[in-house]
Design a protein around this motif. Structure first.
Motif, PDB file in Angstrom:
ATOM      1  N   VAL A 492       0.867   6.821  56.657  1.00  0.00           N
ATOM      2  CA  VAL A 492       2.193   5.534  56.214  1.00  0.00           C
ATOM      3  C   VAL A 492       1.552   4.774  54.965  1.00  0.00           C
ATOM      4  N   GLY A 493       0.612   4.752  55.077  1.00  0.00           N
ATOM      5  CA  GLY A 493       0.719   3.499  53.558  1.00  0.00           C
ATOM      6  C   GLY A 493       0.196   4.720  52.496  1.00  0.00           C
ATOM      7  N   VAL A 494       0.010   5.608  52.007  1.00  0.00           N
ATOM      8  CA  VAL A 494       0.595   6.847  51.375  1.00  0.00           C
ATOM      9  C   VAL A 494       2.686   6.810  50.719  1.00  0.00           C
ATOM     10  N   VAL A 495       2.940   7.217  52.090  1.00  0.00           N
ATOM     11  CA  VAL A 495       4.442   7.043  51.785  1.00  0.00           C
ATOM     12  C   VAL A 495       5.124   5.984  51.207  1.00  0.00           C
ATOM     13  N   THR A 496       4.715   5.221  51.917  1.00  0.00           N
ATOM     14  CA  THR A 496       5.164   3.411  51.211  1.00  0.00           C
ATOM     15  C   THR A 496       4.692   2.844  50.138  1.00  0.00           C
ATOM     16  N   TYR A 497       3.535   4.045  49.691  1.00  0.00           N
ATOM     17  CA  TYR A 497       3.078   3.540  47.352  1.00  0.00           C
ATOM     18  C   TYR A 497       3.478   4.739  47.173  1.00  0.00           C
ATOM     19  N   ARG A 498       4.944   5.870  47.612  1.00  0.00           N
ATOM     20  CA  ARG A 498       5.534   6.614  47.196  1.00  0.00           C
ATOM     21  C   ARG A 498       6.656   6.504  47.381  1.00  0.00           C
ATOM     22  N   ILE A 499       6.782   5.832  47.631  1.00  0.00           N
ATOM     23  CA  ILE A 499       8.679   5.023  48.253  1.00  0.00           C
ATOM     24  C   ILE A 499       8.219   4.076  46.676  1.00  0.00           C
ATOM     25  N   ALA A 500       7.832   3.020  46.773  1.00  0.00           N
ATOM     26  CA  ALA A 500       7.077   2.018  45.621  1.00  0.00           C
ATOM     27  C   ALA A 500       7.187   2.640  43.932  1.00  0.00           C
ATOM     28  N   ALA A 501       5.926   3.989  44.156  1.00  0.00           N
ATOM     29  CA  ALA A 501       6.391   4.715  42.901  1.00  0.00           C
ATOM     30  C   ALA A 501       7.970   5.177  42.141  1.00  0.00           C
ATOM     31  N   HIS A 502       8.638   5.430  43.458  1.00  0.00           N
ATOM     32  CA  HIS A 502       9.668   6.653  42.894  1.00  0.00           C
ATOM     33  C   HIS A 502      10.727   4.801  42.719  1.00  0.00           C
ATOM     34  N   ALA A 503      10.613   4.037  43.708  1.00  0.00           N
ATOM     35  CA  ALA A 503      11.343   3.290  42.642  1.00  0.00           C
ATOM     36  C   ALA A 503      11.214   2.462  41.770  1.00  0.00           C
ATOM     37  N   ALA A 504       9.711   2.409  41.464  1.00  0.00           N
ATOM     38  CA  ALA A 504       9.569   1.650  39.938  1.00  0.00           C
ATOM     39  C   ALA A 504      10.411   2.836  39.023  1.00  0.00           C
ATOM     40  N   ASP A 505       9.964   4.159  39.356  1.00  0.00           N
ATOM     41  CA  ASP A 505      10.784   5.084  38.487  1.00  0.00           C
ATOM     42  C   ASP A 505      11.967   5.241  38.031  1.00  0.00           C
ATOM     43  N   LEU A 506      12.800   4.574  39.773  1.00  0.00           N
ATOM     44  CA  LEU A 506      14.592   4.947  39.202  1.00  0.00           C
ATOM     45  C   LEU A 506      14.462   3.323  38.316  1.00  0.00           C
ATOM     46  N   ALA A 507      14.084   1.931  38.371  1.00  0.00           N
ATOM     47  CA  ALA A 507      14.209   1.232  37.841  1.00  0.00           C
ATOM     48  C   ALA A 507      13.530   0.963  36.606  1.00  0.00           C
ATOM     49  N   LYS A 508      12.650   1.874  36.140  1.00  0.00           N
ATOM     50  CA  LYS A 508      12.295   2.137  34.818  1.00  0.00           C
ATOM     51  C   LYS A 508      13.193   3.193  34.124  1.00  0.00           C
ATOM     52  N   GLY A 509      13.824   4.130  34.677  1.00  0.00           N
ATOM     53  CA  GLY A 509      15.031   4.736  34.001  1.00  0.00           C
ATOM     54  C   GLY A 509      14.405   6.246  33.663  1.00  0.00           C
ATOM     55  N   HIS A 510      13.248   6.816  34.316  1.00  0.00           N
ATOM     56  CA  HIS A 510      12.935   8.232  33.983  1.00  0.00           C
ATOM     57  C   HIS A 510      13.686   8.718  34.216  1.00  0.00           C
ATOM     58  N   PRO A 511      13.708   9.392  33.164  1.00  0.00           N
ATOM     59  CA  PRO A 511      14.890  10.820  33.004  1.00  0.00           C
ATOM     60  C   PRO A 511      14.760  12.030  34.451  1.00  0.00           C
ATOM     61  N   ALA A 512      13.858  11.673  35.309  1.00  0.00           N
ATOM     62  CA  ALA A 512      13.937  12.674  36.274  1.00  0.00           C
ATOM     63  C   ALA A 512      14.051  12.494  37.475  1.00  0.00           C
ATOM     64  N   ALA A 513      13.836  10.982  37.827  1.00  0.00           N
ATOM     65  CA  ALA A 513      13.686  10.245  39.001  1.00  0.00           C
ATOM     66  C   ALA A 513      14.622  10.652  40.346  1.00  0.00           C
ATOM     67  N   GLN A 514      15.820  10.813  39.478  1.00  0.00           N
ATOM     68  CA  GLN A 514      17.021  10.296  40.000  1.00  0.00           C
ATOM     69  C   GLN A 514      17.629  11.616  40.837  1.00  0.00           C
ATOM     70  N   ILE A 515      17.276  12.610  40.393  1.00  0.00           N
ATOM     71  CA  ILE A 515      18.217  13.888  40.101  1.00  0.00           C
ATOM     72  C   ILE A 515      17.887  14.054  41.814  1.00  0.00           C
ATOM     73  N   ARG A 516      16.382  13.541  42.645  1.00  0.00           N
ATOM     74  CA  ARG A 516      16.443  14.013  44.321  1.00  0.00           C
ATOM     75  C   ARG A 516      17.007  12.992  45.013  1.00  0.00           C
ATOM     76  N   ASP A 517      17.169  11.673  44.374  1.00  0.00           N
ATOM     77  CA  ASP A 517      18.053  11.219  44.591  1.00  0.00           C
ATOM     78  C   ASP A 517      18.936  11.129  45.298  1.00  0.00           C
ATOM     79  N   ASP A 518      20.349  11.691  43.878  1.00  0.00           N
ATOM     80  CA  ASP A 518      21.010  12.001  44.182  1.00  0.00           C
ATOM     81  C   ASP A 518      20.800  13.647  45.449  1.00  0.00           C
ATOM     82  N   ALA A 519      20.182  14.045  45.141  1.00  0.00           N
ATOM     83  CA  ALA A 519      20.265  15.959  46.113  1.00  0.00           C
ATOM     84  C   ALA A 519      20.499  15.028  47.417  1.00  0.00           C
ATOM     85  N   ILE A 520      19.823  13.984  47.749  1.00  0.00           N
ATOM     86  CA  ILE A 520      19.164  13.432  49.087  1.00  0.00           C
ATOM     87  C   ILE A 520      20.891  13.248  49.843  1.00  0.00           C
ATOM     88  N   SER A 521      21.596  12.256  48.841  1.00  0.00           N
ATOM     89  CA  SER A 521      22.843  12.133  48.922  1.00  0.00           C
ATOM     90  C   SER A 521      23.769  12.521  48.975  1.00  0.00           C
TER      91      SER A 521
END
Lengths: 613, 613
Positions: A492-521
């Protein structure tokens, strides 16, 4: 997910693929000798989409084609690279009884039989990734890490520039495509580290820096009663399976030397430690009995084993101790309190601070990266951003420059407990004081009132501080402040922090981050339930939650879900809307009518007769 | 916590105090007739601290001195106040078969036998809290809510001004002490609402606005198979026990009229609904068959029952539908998709939009507050802040002004799925477009990739948007996107959102927010384990997590915990430091020595001889 016995071991570690994904190894163009791991998620044919490639921290354990035997350890992928650097093999320091807490007989955990040749750099020889980077040399580790950051894509991803422009990176400079040269230049600038002890050849190299994907660290420690070495190895294997990029071994008590050996020989991720803990064990747990010699010897002991980064609390100076006296929660860092106790008892400056240059010389010889510890981090909202915390941070900035001058890689540890409005200044001050050296924070927890949920109180702070520029986030489990995390708490701790890290990557505009969000959506909108599970951070949990309400396999294709049922399914209705695209055209005309109507808010009922009438 | 049977009911609801706290009722000075609930947490005598008073949403259920009988309903505390307003009692609309989905015989849930007199305001008569506020009248509800916001303190709390100065409130204006007049002025300005249907006398009044404590809503809904009415009441009781300030009943299917009756007669918190759902049931679930007459009749039906706020999706206009066609996840709001479907089918403007003024007239008569629905909220990171979402928000601003002109209270619903860097503009635009009417958001979720953990992906966004100025946060449970939340999911969702709301209050500089953090931090530093549990948001979980590792009662006073053990306990060492306060003085002198030493970083080993030598 299965846990299998490795024949030559009586014990078990978790192996097998993560649900719905396949392990793939990809080589950067022109580097067949470098094989970088990813997970590839194949989607339902109806999606008519290519597989989604995701960053993979799990190591060989998730590759069914690789035989795991914890006694043999992992394949030393870096060995040939290290050899070419001409780093001499040396006779290792002899293991002493105190290294394992004087454990004897059946109480002594046996050493790991995996072969291990100890190397050491000489003066004048390039050893650290920082030294190579400064000299303009691109190492295999840099090529490996660059390929990893691009999620295996060989070229710039479509819309990368748009995504970068869309994000807010607060002065970070994330490239549209990561090249080995970019990794080199970031390490040379001190903005990134590539923790890779020359004595840890089993490592799958990765890079930590503000201009790369945000990373996550998980802490493990030996149990009071260790039933088996594999049990300790399993903690590391379990953490990286769910997404820990690095693992800190905070073990204390007996057998820590040998347990660390088992962990390192089986670790594909960088391993960090706090050498002060073992040094304290060696003097019977009495802080004032610590000496430089014992500490120095412990650094060499662990560096030869292959530890990739050391937390060094050299920023806790004698003059800082009085600043903590009126705090609500005093000193909450173990290392910080040990050093403060030592300084106070002897009424003298910290031996870590006084011998810092020698510490650098030792760590450079093996390329052990610094994680300069924040021994005076706040342990409560009340103590956040206080004089003690910032005085230490300024000292860490001073030490960072010394370590760089000595050729070492450096990252800086950060708080702790910080309310949301005081988080950003922590990053800004750290970047300024420490010359943009990577920031590595614990949380921070944004309130003190939720023990049992501190993975969440800190996940909020972690996502924000990651967005603001922190390079790696140290996880917090639900047991924080209360007890020892069990297997599920770690997940639970690791997954929670993967969420935090990914949310940060999205907000920073990491060029590849949103690929996964779009695919799951898209999967969600198309009711491709299995794709939704496979693309999620924790497919097992997502699938089991779904099945609790709609167990039957048929429902995996149902065009609705248990929340609304078919009648109320908004997405289903949305599909009808989409299907009527051509009628949409007609709507444009309707819009005109309403505009011509003067867009009146209130239309008398006679005009607005309802269809029922 | 115990679940007791109420004699006249075969069923159970959860009653009894929350671990470690006592229910207290406090009257504002000069208002003995007004009794406001709080929980008071008495600390260990060794703390030598006064009890900590916390906001209490749990209602009479946590007061062991109050007999609970769901058939009788709660005591109508507001009844005498409403009577003095001269609002005439009317013969209620007769219940129709379709109100309960034509449920018959044993399938029909019986109506709640609790007495219920229906009142209704006349034209020209002041009915709504907004009308009273505009007329400069301070109602009992305003006095009640003001006292609640101050956590029972009769005067400004010490350091209130400092805390306000310390926070960042982004233009909010949180007073050091909340007076009834302040509540009135905020409602009059439209910046706050006090949802309180005149037909919900059982309500314990509370206020929702940017300049008050951030509130939390929990959603409940009837099960497909309802085994008992108390089971439905229990969902509400369970939600408010853990901190839900309001509860939305999103029930569909049969018996919703009668179940709603049971919930309202037993609800101490404002109850919200989406009347469109019941209206759709009445037309067999076919959106295009909806008519204004059926919807209008449903509004009156529910208003007479006492629903405190209605979600009205009047912002989904015909001209907005085409804006959603190219979205990744289309329309994800049920109400939004139903109305878009209706508009599309009939090729005409929404009947909610066309009849909005009549809707206002009906809601004013009972003081049902508007929760203007965001039917076009984004359902994915890709769709965040798009044209459809913002076009609707602009329409909601237009409707807000109409509702105010009609004397109604209004709040505005918000997204949804939004990456961190796009959250703040949502609040800024909402405040601007909607004249600072309270914002009420669902999450937002800061990434799409963690189904099973969406209480966390959204808790991150909720804490941030609450800090930026959102007045109420609608919870998300771990089952979001996957299934129906069970009892534990509801608790986890509510506690997660209490964390987000409190983190926001701290960051905004709410003068009383940090009192609880400081108390729990002192308890932590003093090793008062039981005080730490009692002060936490979920004492049961905190205590059980602690006991998993250190079960014995003796350990509740142990001056260490399972994480580090006595040898490594940083706080214990910190205590030694504090104890040596006078020696600290000596340190100052030492500091001078080091300064005179030139603060040299490196001190040759001979000079820096270790004490061991």
């Amino acid at each position: 997910m299965t846990t299998v016995a490795s024949p030559s071991s009586p014990d078990h570690v978790t192996t097998g693929p993560i649900m719905g994904s396949v392990k793939v190894w990809s080589s950067p163009e022109g580097h067949a000798d470098i094989r970088v791991p990813f997970r590839e998620i194949a989607l339902d044919p109806s999606a008519n989409e290519p597989p989604v490639r995701v960053y993979d921290t799990s190591g060989p354990y998730t590759d069914p084609n690789i035989h795991i035997d914890v006694r043999q350890g992992l394949r030393p992928v870096r060995a040939p690279w290290i050899v070419t650097r001409g780093l001499p093999a040396v006779r290792p320091r002899a293991v002493r009884p105190e290294d394992n807490g004087f454990a004897k007989g059946e109480n002594l955990v046996p050493a790991c039989p995996a072969p291990h040749v100890v190397h050491e750099g000489r003066a004048g020889q390039m050893v650290t990734q920082y030294e190579f980077a400064r000299a303009g040399v691109i190492t295999q580790e840099m090529i490996y890490a660059a390929h990893r950051e691009n999620l295996g894509r060989a070229t710039m991803v479509d819309g990368a520039e748009d995504r970068r422009a869309d994000g807010e990176d607060f002065g970070a400079d994330i490239p549209a495509f990561v090249t080995p040269e970019f990794v080199r230049s970031e390490i040379a600038a001190g903005r990134a580290i590539l923790p890779a002890n020359i004595n840890h050849p089993e490592l799958e190299p990765m890079v930590i820096g503000r201009n790369f994907l945000v990373k996550v660290n998980a802490n493990i420690g030996n149990s009071a009663v260790t039933s088996s070495v594999a049990e300790e190895v399993e903690k590391m294997v379990w953490s990286i399976r769910w997404g820990a990029d690095t693992v800190m071994d905070l073990s204390t008590g007996r057998n820590i030397h040998n347990i660390r050996d088992w962990i390192l020989r089986n670790a594909p991720v960088p391993i960090g430690t706090v050498p002060l803990y073992q040094a304290l064990e060696k003097v019977g747990g009495v802080p004032e009995d610590l000496t430089w010699d014992i500490f120095r010897d412990t650094l060499i002991e662990q560096a030869e084993q292959g530890v990739d980064y050391f937390t060094i609390h050299a920023g806790v100076r004698l003059q800082h101790v009085p600043l903590t006296v009126n705090r609500v929660t005093g000193i909450v860092s173990r290392g910080g309190s040990i050093m403060a106790g030592w300084c106070l008892h002897h009424h003298r400056e910290s031996f870590l601070y006084e011998h810092f240059e020698e510490i650098c010389d030792i760590m450079r010889r093996y390329d052990v990266s610094f994680s300069l510890g924040d021994g005076l981090r706040p342990g409560s909202i009340a103590d956040a951003n206080d004089a003690a915390q910032f005085a230490e941070l300024e000292t860490l900035g001073e030490l960072t420059r010394v370590a760089w001058a000595k050729g070492c890689q450096v990252m800086i540890e950060g708080p702790g407990h910080v309310p949301m409005h005081k988080i950003k200044v922590n990053v800004e001050k750290q970047l300024r004081e420490c010359g943009e050296a990577p920031f590595y924070t614990l949380g921070p927890l944004t309130t003190d009132i939720a023990p049992g949920y501190d993975h969440i109180t800190s996940g909020i702070g972690a996502a924000m501080i990651g967005w603001f520029g922190t390079a790696m986030l140290c996880y917090v489990t639900p047991k924080e402040h209360l007890g020892l995390p069990d297997r599920n708490d770690v997940k639970v701790g690791v997954v929670t922090y993967r969420i935090a890290a990914h949310a940060a990557d999205l907000a920073k505009g990491h060029p590849a981050a949103q690929i996964r969000d779009d695919a799951i959506s898209r999967a969600r909108f198309d009711f491709r339930w299995n794709d939704q599970f496979k693309l999620s951070l924790d497919p097992d949990t997502a699938c089991s939650y779904h099945d609790e309400t709609l167990p039957r396999e048929a429902h995996k294709n149902a065009h609705f879900c248990s929340m609304c049922g078919p009648k109320f399914c908004s997405m289903r209705i949305s599909h009808d809307l989409k299907a009527n695209a051509e009628r949409m055209a007609g709507l444009e005309q309707k819009k005109e009518e309403f505009r011509s109507h003067g867009n009146r808010l209130y239309v008398p009922v006679d005009e607005a007769a309802t269809p029922a009438e």
